[in-house]
Design an enzyme around this catalytic site. Sequence first.
Site, mmCIF file in Angstrom:
data_model
loop_
_atom_site.group_PDB
_atom_site.id
_atom_site.type_symbol
_atom_site.label_atom_id
_atom_site.label_comp_id
_atom_site.label_asym_id
_atom_site.label_seq_id
_atom_site.Cartn_x
_atom_site.Cartn_y
_atom_site.Cartn_z
ATOM 1 N N GLY A 43 37.317 76.051 3.915
ATOM 2 C CA GLY A 43 36.102 75.003 3.845
ATOM 3 C C GLY A 43 34.824 75.702 3.844
ATOM 4 O O GLY A 43 34.890 76.749 4.585
ATOM 5 N N GLN A 48 25.811 76.627 5.635
ATOM 6 C CA GLN A 48 26.319 77.800 5.988
ATOM 7 C C GLN A 48 26.141 78.680 5.096
ATOM 8 O O GLN A 48 26.188 79.885 5.439
ATOM 9 C CB GLN A 48 28.060 77.648 5.961
ATOM 10 C CG GLN A 48 28.672 76.715 7.420
ATOM 11 C CD GLN A 48 30.110 76.866 7.178
ATOM 12 O OE1 GLN A 48 30.719 76.096 6.538
ATOM 13 N NE2 GLN A 48 30.581 77.858 7.902
ATOM 14 N N CYS A 85 36.103 78.743 12.308
ATOM 15 C CA CYS A 85 34.806 78.462 11.354
ATOM 16 C C CYS A 85 34.249 79.795 10.820
ATOM 17 O O CYS A 85 34.281 80.828 11.420
ATOM 18 C CB CYS A 85 33.578 77.680 12.141
ATOM 19 S SG CYS A 85 32.070 77.381 11.166
ATOM 20 N N LEU A 86 33.882 79.747 9.437
ATOM 21 C CA LEU A 86 33.414 80.940 8.843
ATOM 22 C C LEU A 86 32.205 81.497 9.472
ATOM 23 O O LEU A 86 31.818 82.677 9.460
ATOM 24 C CB LEU A 86 33.275 80.807 7.226
ATOM 25 C CG LEU A 86 34.744 80.667 6.575
ATOM 26 C CD1 LEU A 86 34.278 80.450 4.986
ATOM 27 C CD2 LEU A 86 35.445 81.886 6.638
ATOM 28 N N HIS A 127 35.545 68.630 9.961
ATOM 29 C CA HIS A 127 34.893 69.921 10.139
ATOM 30 C C HIS A 127 33.670 70.168 9.414
ATOM 31 O O HIS A 127 32.459 70.522 9.841
ATOM 32 C CB HIS A 127 35.783 71.192 10.337
ATOM 33 C CG HIS A 127 35.140 72.500 10.602
ATOM 34 N ND1 HIS A 127 35.502 73.130 11.875
ATOM 35 C CD2 HIS A 127 34.219 73.292 9.880
ATOM 36 C CE1 HIS A 127 34.451 74.038 11.695
ATOM 37 N NE2 HIS A 127 33.833 74.326 10.642
ATOM 38 N N GLU A 128 33.812 69.961 7.905
ATOM 39 C CA GLU A 128 32.960 70.394 7.057
ATOM 40 C C GLU A 128 31.662 69.298 6.936
ATOM 41 O O GLU A 128 30.536 69.515 6.927
ATOM 42 C CB GLU A 128 33.268 70.510 5.395
ATOM 43 C CG GLU A 128 34.323 71.636 5.450
ATOM 44 C CD GLU A 128 34.113 73.100 5.964
ATOM 45 O OE1 GLU A 128 32.792 73.472 6.170
ATOM 46 O OE2 GLU A 128 34.802 73.757 6.314
ATOM 47 N N HIS A 131 29.313 69.830 9.775
ATOM 48 C CA HIS A 131 28.186 71.200 9.400
ATOM 49 C C HIS A 131 27.050 70.203 8.723
ATOM 50 O O HIS A 131 25.937 70.601 8.771
ATOM 51 C CB HIS A 131 28.829 72.247 8.383
ATOM 52 C CG HIS A 131 29.560 72.952 9.007
ATOM 53 N ND1 HIS A 131 28.971 74.011 9.910
ATOM 54 C CD2 HIS A 131 30.847 73.604 8.915
ATOM 55 C CE1 HIS A 131 29.747 75.000 10.482
ATOM 56 N NE2 HIS A 131 30.976 74.857 9.562
HETATM 57 NI NI NI Z 1 32.870 75.544 9.871
#
Ligand code: NI
Length: 161
Positions: A43, A48, A85-86, A127-128, A131
Amino acid sequence: MEIRKYPDPVLKKIAQPVEVFDEELEKLVRDMFVAMHASNGVGLAAPQVGVLKKVAIVEYEDKSYVLINPKIIDRKGTQEGEEGCLSFPGIYANVLRPLWVKIEAQNEKGELQTIEGEGYTARAFLHEMDHLNGKLFVDYLSSLKRNAIKKKISKNTGGHF
Ligand code: NI
């Protein structure tokens, strides 16, 4: 397209709703898929990559989802599981989430869709979507755990908090 890492301040900002569904938006979504695949993510949210628009993507078990201006319309149950998380490479923590969610979101053409997700898919959607509101998975942790993570990141990057 570069994925911003914590503590980049853009990650704590609230994204704006998408009002124009044009070429530029389609390109953003395409570029986000490329960036997510390059990082082996499931995701990615527009903040981000430094874009404060309510756009998120999820790809899990061969299914792709484009969530534009997403809203939770129903949720059921709870699940606890490990999340990463990225924007926090190498950091994982247990987060409590609803087990199932129903979301209303537009796609890149502006069409309104109802999407359901369970288990890991629900976790990824939530989660997304967090963000898009400047909320990060570490915000669910105790301050003790959060500080330990900050210390670990600070050590890795030599940065300060
Ligand atoms: Ni994330």
